[in-house]
Every structure is written in structure tokens, then in C-alpha cells.
Motif scaffolding. Structure first.
Motif, PDB file in Angstrom:
ATOM      1  N   ALA B  68      -2.807  -3.015  -4.708  1.00 50.92           N
ATOM      2  CA  ALA B  68      -2.000  -3.065  -5.924  1.00 50.92           C
ATOM      3  C   ALA B  68      -1.511  -1.671  -6.294  1.00 50.92           C
ATOM      4  N   TYR B  69      -2.390  -0.695  -6.168  1.00 51.96           N
ATOM      5  CA  TYR B  69      -2.008   0.679  -6.476  1.00 51.96           C
ATOM      6  C   TYR B  69      -0.853   1.137  -5.588  1.00 51.96           C
ATOM      7  N   VAL B  70      -0.962   0.855  -4.267  1.00 46.92           N
ATOM      8  CA  VAL B  70       0.100   1.246  -3.336  1.00 46.92           C
ATOM      9  C   VAL B  70       1.413   0.577  -3.736  1.00 46.92           C
ATOM     10  N   LEU B  71       1.353  -0.711  -4.035  1.00 44.03           N
ATOM     11  CA  LEU B  71       2.569  -1.442  -4.399  1.00 44.03           C
ATOM     12  C   LEU B  71       3.226  -0.849  -5.639  1.00 44.03           C
ATOM     13  N   GLU B  72       2.391  -0.480  -6.628  1.00 45.60           N
ATOM     14  CA  GLU B  72       2.951   0.051  -7.867  1.00 45.60           C
ATOM     15  C   GLU B  72       3.623   1.404  -7.649  1.00 45.60           C
ATOM     16  N   ALA B  73       3.120   2.159  -6.667  1.00 47.35           N
ATOM     17  CA  ALA B  73       3.624   3.520  -6.478  1.00 47.35           C
ATOM     18  C   ALA B  73       4.822   3.575  -5.540  1.00 47.35           C
TER      19      ALA B  73
END
Lengths: 479, 479
Positions: B68-73
Motif C-alpha cells: 500500500a505504501y508503494v502504491l501511494e508513493a
């Protein structure tokens, strides 16, 4: 069983009860003072001892966190009356729960002996939390009263910097060896009588205290007793180094839904554990600090602090803002001739500066947040620049037209309207560039971008807005 | 075992790896586009399939929160490439972890079937969290695929308002009867194979599902197996009503250091449980909302949202501020004659307004915080008024003298200096009165004092500051 006051409403009721008792108490005291027929203390005895005794019983039934709440919500004189009523063996727990500012007032009212006694019921990690607020002699006395192991723990806990995992950890861990059966573990646990709070797992260590694995309590329950610890234990898990930053550990607790986690030293020796309740407190505290500093308060302020203390807590922010206001004032001063010729400029200029500041703060809020989550790479920074410039461009056209029209309608001067529009657009672009650059730059310099960014952007969009607007006006309107 | 990326540094490294792969991928694609010798897809196959496969393997090892973190960034185009690589059976978990704004972009890229499949791995309370973002047809399909019991749970979970305990609870509770021995409980637990996360206690209920007590897992461990549940269970405990406000429950978790707690309906039937991880998420989210709204963002904004979406997210705040700026501008406009006569007024007036706003915001920050903690009674409100007036008086004398001196040094006009001092003092007093009254009034009217108080105080101290300063100047300086 303790009485719980879960809802704000219940807490307010509690506070009102306490206040009512204290009020009656004070009233009686004043009466006693006024009429001198009997020594004051005798009268006090007769009049309200019963009331205070009732209050004391009430307080005894409250959870330390709720007593802390009552203490924080009371003005200083009433706070100290209540504090005197609290049983000495609960002082330590309650001191841990109150805010720093209120803790200071309570500690100031206690003598050395009382303070040493207050620490007696506390764990070493809790003593370490209180230590910075205690007088040096008290700490020395406390130190003497501890066992060798406890002294070692206290020294360790106090040696880590405030925002590290080491400062948040506790020492309540249960340890077992991997070559015993669950049966043996269970027998060992039963001997403990009660397990420490938040024990969702026990730690498997070798002779040198090196962490080998974790044994979740739930696995003990659902596994057969004849199994070996080494068969059941978890070998891959989240662990923290005591020197790691607390906020990164907190983020890991949040993402991986942890209840407790082992804390190790560089040599993988188990030195403590971190629990979710410490994390929740930590998150709340950082949140508080952020809100306070965004509002211009240097630190947590006792609601009933003296005027002088409050002024000291608030003066830095006011002083910084005064300096930026002086600068903005000098920028305007440089254009006094233009303003004298076209006084409408004076009325319109705060609009340009104000909206620029608001827009810049929106950008900064986004960027600071993304930085805190580690979402910005060099490459995406460029994309963000482009996006924020686009947003400002669009906002500049929309809001610039609105203010231009406003200026035209009031002053019937279409050139003035055009200058307003252009100045608004330019100041919003300035706000976007600075709104992205300031936090990125502060981050690169290793400073916390959440602190001070907002003051800086406002200063720039104020002075910059005045300069752009008055400069354009001087070029095109005034002659 | 999943790979964990605990520190911000590790996360940034991960992000850089992912970006590098995507960059290479895109670069190759552009090459393939430019030279048309082979159909694009064949070239793509040859050139970078291997890279993307490696990325896919990387992603599989990551915890859903880290994906999720990767997707948000990632910017939108790259985000969707990564999203396509994620195994379908993890979609649901990851959708739960991303922010609302990013979730919207991901869901928009999925068809109905994929969405239904994504919910299949989720618990009913998790489906309820996603539901508001799902198309209506998808929800209907999901509903059909559930068992009767699950449908009932989903309906229940969706029926509670967003900020209630019911909306945060889950249904993973283990229940036992009070008239069995721990031995029996243990055998039952072993049959479960694995216990739900955050099971620090199991719930003791009667035939009608009414809650009788709690059985802490640790007590099961340390008690003798032949004891009855009713002998070991805890009979007094914190429980929440499903209709209770979530923030009060969160405060209780924090104060009483809970890991889980039972949630009951009005008839004391056990309907679910609340766990500390839901509380941590909730606290973080409320914190986010507070920071965003203080910064003037209406809601969470996708870092790479389109310019148009960002403008929409930010326009309310700008519009409100524009209105207050217009009002301030008209206040100044009323004194244009005075300014024309003494143009120094134009340069000095922003100082008075600015510092007033800062001081007012300090007061409001204190009061809003105290209100949120339920620390203010009618009686203490009066004390706070007196204190804040005192602080303003002292600040007014100190800072008023500073700005008065500043005005005198620049304009060599001691009357102007005196007017500055007086205006500063009066505006700070106005800020104090309003800083206490506005939040108290909003609270009394049942509105959240944290929202809008800051805009309101700034508007008042701006217009008020201009009025006081220019008014005094008109009375005493201009003729």
C-alpha cells in the motif's frame, strides 16, 4: 474493582462532583476564617472532614489515569487539595499519567521523602520516565533502594535518547529456553501467578540472552503440551533495536498490527520489549506536540498555569512572527509614495498576501505529510512541482479574476483590477514553489519540516505578496 | 515469511528499487514505440518481462501495508502497473490499507468481477469498511456470496455511523460458557488451530449471547485446568456499546491500556469486539484529518491527484478566506482618507493584525485541546478568561512597546508610536476574549470547536486589528 469513567460526559460529571465538594470545603473554610470563635482546625474538622473523606473514597476507586484527568482539570489550589487526599502508594502511577506541566506542579508540592516513596511502586522503566522531573537527590536515594539488576535496567533506560525505542521499552518480559516442552513452560507460567500486561508472546533466548524466537501465547494454548518450544516458536518476526527511532517503531506497530515486540541491542541481546500501549501513548504525545507547535505553543501548558509561565511558553512564536511582520511592514514602507497616490492599494494588498499564505500552507501540509511517510523520491518531487504549479495557475486564474472583479467593482478602475489579478496569480505561483521547496530543503538539511515551515511560507507570501502587488501597481498604475 | 520494511530508510530504498524497475520498463517501452520494426507487445515481452517478474516476486514478499505504501508513493501510471502485478487474492487486503484517495484510483481500474474477487479474502467487518467505495452492483454480488451469518454481520457493521464503535468493531471473537472447565476451553481452543489476532481474552456468554464475563488468555495459562470458567473469569471490565462514539472508546483504550474489549448492544448481547489495532488506525486517521483540515485541505489528497481534483479539494478553504479578506479590505477602505493623510498607517497596520491573529490562535489551541479532554467546567471557564486576559495584557504591554518603539524609530512620530502600542494591546485583548469564547460557544452549540475556530479568530483579529488601529489613528493623529 476500580470505577471507570469511559465517556467524556461521565468524566465531566465526575469533575463537577469533585469541584462541588471542594467548593463547599472552601466555603466552609472561609466561614471558619471569618468567625474566630474556635481554632480554625477544630472547625474544619467538624464542618467538612466528612465531605473530604467521601472525596478520598471516591478517588481511591478511580483508575490512576482518571485521577490524573481530575488533577489536570483543577486550578492549582484545588489540585493540591486533591493531591493530598490521594493515597501515597498511588502517587507514582498518577505522576506517570499527568502531563509534564501538571507533573511539575505536583512534584513541587512534595518533599524528598514523599518523592522517593512515590517511586517505590514503579517499575524501573517508569522511574526512568519520571527521572528528568525529579530533583537530583531524590534520584540518588531511589538508586540506592534498587537491586543490582534494577539499577542496571534504570541506567540502561535512562541512557537512550528521548525519541528512541530504548526510551519507550519496558523490562516486563517472560523468557524461556528453546529446548524445553510447552508443559514445562506452562508450569513455569503458573508459578508466575500473573503475567505482565500485554504479554501476547514470550521470548525464547539462549544462555547469552540472545533472541532465538518468539512464542505467542495463543500458540501455547492451541499446541500440544508435549511439543518443544523450538518446534512451536516463531523464528521470523519484527524486532527493534534499542537505538532505533521511536516513530519508526510506532509506524511498524501500526502497519503490522503488533501488540508487543522484542527490543535488542546491537549484539542481538534481548534488553527489553515494546508494547502497543507505549506506542499509543507515544502517538498521542507526538500528535499533541504537533498540534501545540502548529498553534504556536512551545510546549504543553498547564491549563491553569500562571500568566507569567504562559507568556514565557508563548513568546518565541510571537517574537518570530513579529520579526516577519516587521519585514513585511518595511516592504510596504518602500512603496509609500505609490500608496499615497493610490490609497486603494492599502485596502487591497492584504487580500493578495492572505490568500497566498493560505494556498502555500495547503501545499506545505501535503508535502510535509508525504515526507513523513517517506513517499517522496527525487523523481516524484519534480512531478509534485509541476502539479502544484498547475494547481496554483488554475487557482490564480479563478481567484485572481474574482479579486480583480472585486477591485474593479469597488474602485471602478479596470487597470487596478488587472494588476490585482496578475499579482494574485504570481503570488500563488510563489506560494507553490516555496510550498514544495521549503519542506524538501528542510528535510535535506536534516531538520523536521513540520516545524517552522508554516511560519516561513507565511512570511514569504506576505512580504512577497506586498512586493508583487505594490511593485506591479507602481509600474503600471502610478506615475 | 514476509519481508518487513520497518524504517523509513528501508522504505525509501524499496521505493527507489521499484521506481528504477518501472523507469527501465517505461524507457524500453518508449524505445519499442519509437522503432516500429516489431509489434510493441512482442518487444515488451523480450525486453523487460524479466524485470517485471522480478518486481512481482518482490511484491509478493511484502506485507500488504508495505505494498500500500508503494502504491501511494507512485504516480498514477506507474501505480497501475504495480497494481496489475499484485496477486488478485491480495487485492482486498491492500485496498484496506491504502488511503481513501488512492483506493479510489485503484478501484476505478478494476472491473466488477475483480472487485468481487477482491472481497472474497476479507472478513465481513473489512468488507463493511470497503463498501462505501464499491459500486452498488459489486456490493449486491458480494452479499449473495455470503453465508446467512455473514450477511447479518455485514448488515450490522454497515448500519452503524462512521464514527461509532460499531463501525470499528470486528467479529473475530471466541466465546465460551461459564459452566465448563478450563480443560474443556483448552480442548476447544486447540480445535481452532489458530486464534484470531489480538485475542488477549475470550468472551464468556450465556445462551442468549449475553456477556457474563471475560476470560483473559493469560489467566487460562496460569490457572489449573480443572477450574471452572466461572471461577477464573473477570466479572468487571470495560465494555463498549456499539452506538458509543469511537473517540471515547479510543480514549478508554489509551487510559486503561486495553488490547481488546467486548462490544455489546443495548440489551447487553455481545455483538463484536474492538481491538487496539483498530484503535491505533483510528487515532492516526483522526490525527490526519485534524492536520489536513488545519492546513486547509478538505480531505486526504492523493499525492499525484490531477490538478483539477486538487483544486476542488482546496477551494472551500480559499473561498472562506477570500470572504474574510474582502471584509478586512472593506474595513481598511473605510479609513482611506486617514491613510491618504498618513501613509505610514498602511505599512504598520499588518503588524497589529498579524500578531493579534497569532496570539488568538495560541489561546484557541489551548482551549480546543482542553475541551477535547473534557477539562473545562463552567467555573474554570471564568478562571481561563481571567488568565488569558492577563496573558494578553502582559503581552500587549511588552510587544506593544516593541512595535511602538519600532514605529517611532522609523517615522519619528511619538504619537504614532503610542497609537501602535494601544492598538496592539487592544487587539491582543480582543484575541484573548474571542480565543476563549469562540471554542466554548461552538462546543455549546454542539459543533466541533477544532474545525473553523482558527479561520474565525484570524478573521476577527484581522478586521478588528485594522479597525482598532486605523480608528485610533483617525481619532488622535489625523485631522
Amino acid at each position: 474493582m476500580e470505577q471507570r469513567v469511559d465517556t467524556i460526559h461521565q468524566r465531566e460529571q465526575l469533575l463537577q462532583q469533585v469541584t462541588a465538594i471542594l467548593r463547599r470545603h472552601k466555603h466552609d473554610e472561609e466561614l471558619a476564617d471569618r468567625d474566630h470563635r474556635a481554632p480554625r482546625e477544630r472547625v474544619e474538622d467538624l464542618l467538612h472532614k466528612r465531605d473530604l473523606e467521601r472525596l478520598q473514597r471516591e478517588l481511591e476507586r478511580l483508575h490512576p489515569a482518571d485521577v490524573a484527568y481530575v488533577l489536570e482539570a483543577l486550578p492549582l489550589d484545588e489540585r493540591l487539595i486533591v493531591w493530598d487526599l490521594v493515597k501515597a502508594d498511588r502517587d507514582g502511577e498518577i505522576l506517570l499519567e499527568v502531563s509534564d506541566a501538571v507533573r511539575e506542579t505536583l512534584i513541587a508540592s512534595m518533599d524528598e521523602q514523599e518523592l522517593v516513596a512515590a517511586t517505590e511502586q514503579l517499575d524501573t522503566d517508569e522511574i526512568a520516565d519520571l527521572a528528568p522531573d525529579l530533583p537530583r537527590e531524590v534520584i540518588q536515594d531511589v538508586f540506592k533502594s534498587l537491586s543490582v539488576e534494577e539499577r542496571e535496567q534504570l541506567r540502561a533506560a535512562m541512557s537512550y535518547p528521548e525519541d528512541s525505542v530504548g526510551a519507550l521499552m519496558d523490562f516486563d518480559m517472560v523468557e524461556v529456553r528453546e529446548d524445553v516442552t510447552l508443559e514445562v513452560v506452562l508450569r513455569y507460567l503458573r508459578r508466575l501467578d500473573e503475567m505482565p500486561d500485554h504479554t501476547d508472546q514470550i521470548f525464547v533466548v539462549d544462555r547469552e540472552d540472545r533472541l532465538k524466537g518468539l512464542l505467542p501465547v495463543n500458540r501455547i494454548l492451541v499446541s500440544l503440551p508435549e511439543k518443544l518450544v523450538s518446534e512451536v516458536m516463531v523464528r521470523e518476526f519484527v524486532e527493534f533495536n534499542a537505538n532505533e527511532k521511536a516513530d519508526e517503531a510506532a509506524a511498524a506497530f501500526e502497519r503490522y498490527d503488533l501488540v508487543s515486540a522484542p527490543v535488542v541491542e546491537d549484539d542481538r541481546r534481548l534488553v527489553g520489549r515494546m508494547t502497543v500501549n507505549a506506542v499509543v501513548d507515544y502517538i498521542r504525545e507526538s500528535q499533541d506536540i504537533e498540534i501545540l507547535s502548529a498553534g504556536g505553543l512551545r510546549e504543553d501548558e498547564d491549563l491553569f498555569a500562571s500568566v507569567w509561565k504562559s507568556v514565557k511558553n508563548r513568546w518565541t512564536w510571537l517574537a518570530v512572527n513579529l520579526v516577519t511582520a516587521f519585514i513585511a511592514s518595511r516592504v510596504i514602507g518602500a512603496f509609500e509614495q505609490s500608496i499615497a497616490q493610490l490609497v486603494a492599494l492599502a485596502a487591497l494588498m492584504p487580500i493578495i498576501a492572505g490568500i497566498g499564505g493560505n494556498s502555500g500552507n495547503q501545499t506545505i501540509t501535503m508535502i510535509v505529510r508525504a515526507l513523513a511517510l517517506g513517499q517522496i523520491t527525487r523523481d516524484s518531487a519534480r512531478k509534485l512541482f509541476v502539479k502544484e504549479l498547475g494547481v496554483s495557475m488554475l487557482n490564480g486564474v479563478i481567484w485572481g479574476s474574482v479579486v480583480g472583479l472585486f477591485a474593479f467593482l469597488i474602485y471602478h478602475n479596470w487597470q487596478l483590477g488587472l494588476v490585482m489579478t496578475a499579482a494574485m496569480l504570481l503570488n500563488l505561483l510563489l506560494a507553490a514553489v516555496m510550498g514544495v521547496s521549503i519542506p524538501l530543503l528542510m528535510d535535506k538539511l536534516g531538520r523536521d519540516p513540520a516545524l517552522g515551515s508554516s511560519v516561513l511560507i507565511t512570511a514569504i507570501t506576505d512580504s512577497g505578496g506586498f512586493f508583487i502587488f505594490l511593485g506591479l501597481a507602481t509600474l503600471f498604475l502610478v506615475r
